[in-house]
Design an enzyme around this catalytic site. Structure first.
Site, PDB file in Angstrom:
ATOM      1  CB  SER A 151      48.697  45.275  27.238  1.00  0.00           C
ATOM      2  OG  SER A 151      48.287  44.186  28.023  1.00  0.00           O
ATOM      3  CG  ASP A 152      48.970  49.216  32.692  1.00  0.00           C
ATOM      4  OD1 ASP A 152      49.046  48.255  33.484  1.00  0.00           O
ATOM      5  OD2 ASP A 152      48.531  50.329  33.018  1.00  0.00           O
ATOM      6  CD  GLN A 153      41.515  49.379  30.325  1.00  0.00           C
ATOM      7  OE1 GLN A 153      41.066  48.756  31.277  1.00  0.00           O
ATOM      8  NE2 GLN A 153      41.004  49.307  29.114  1.00  0.00           N
ATOM      9  CB  ALA A 179      49.532  51.542  26.580  1.00  0.00           C
ATOM     10  CE  LYS A 186      51.461  45.802  33.582  1.00  0.00           C
ATOM     11  NZ  LYS A 186      50.006  45.739  33.302  1.00  0.00           N
TER      12      LYS A 186
END
Length: 199
Positions: free
Chosen positions: A75-77, A112, A59
């Site tokens: 960010s990602d989850q 993250a 991203k």
């Protein structure tokens, strides 16, 4: 000169976290197909936290390609229950099955964050939280989903801790910001180190 900060996200929760921290930034959604990035990783047996890190990086890299000379935060989850990885539910029936699977057990959120500038990954971080949902009856799940409606579809696990979803839990271990999908304390520390914010 302080570089421009960009959040590579359309998430109102992540935007709110950054705004509440007093950061000056722009938000631009990444133009990537998350499932297309994720599927080969999962098929290859990548762990859920590794998937979150790859997505956060992807991203930030995509948005960085459109905004050179900026510090882009991606960010990602991901959410995992044992070896099973959960994605956002597709409809309320899917949300109900998520909540039934999570009822009475502990699952893990993997959050993250990455900072990219001019296509170069400057920093990345991974944080975890463990959440134990109380036992839920099928009837309660139906009533809960009737109350929260489509909001249940906006996050993995079909709940939002910042709202009525808090009632689903009996134990939470981990940082609040990690649970919301953006580990703010390590991010702020790194932004200070990079001279991007006052510190």
């Amino acid at each position: 000169m302080t570089p421009k900060l960009i959040l590579a996200s359309s998430s109102p929760f992540r935007r709110m976290l950054m705004e509440n921290a007093g950061l000056s930034f722009e938000a631009h959604a990444a133009r990537i197909d998350e499932r297309a990035v994720e599927a080969p990783l999962e098929n290859a047996g990548a762990k859920p936290d590794a998937v979150a890190l790859v997505l956060a990086r992807a991203k930030a890299e995509e948005v960085s390609s459109r905004f050179p000379d900026s510090l882009v935060i991606g960010s990602d989850q991901t959410m995992s229950l044992g070896d099973s990885v959960f994605h956002k539910p597709t409809d309320l029936a899917d949300a109900a099955s998520h909540l039934q699977a999570l009822s009475g057990v502990t699952h893990r959120l993997n959050s993250a964050v990455a900072i990219v500038s001019d296509g170069v990954v400057l920093w990345e971080h991974l944080a975890h939280a463990q959440l134990t949902m109380r036992p839920l009856t099928v009837e309660f799940i139906a009533r809960h989903l009737a109350r929260v409606g489509e909001r249940a579809l906006s996050s993995v696990g079909a709940y939002q801790l910042e709202g009525e979803g808090i009632q689903l839990f009996e134990k939470i271990e981990g940082d609040y910001f990690t649970i919301l999908g953006l580990p703010m304390l390590p991010l702020l520390k790194k932004l200070r180190e990079l001279g991007a914010i006052d510190g």
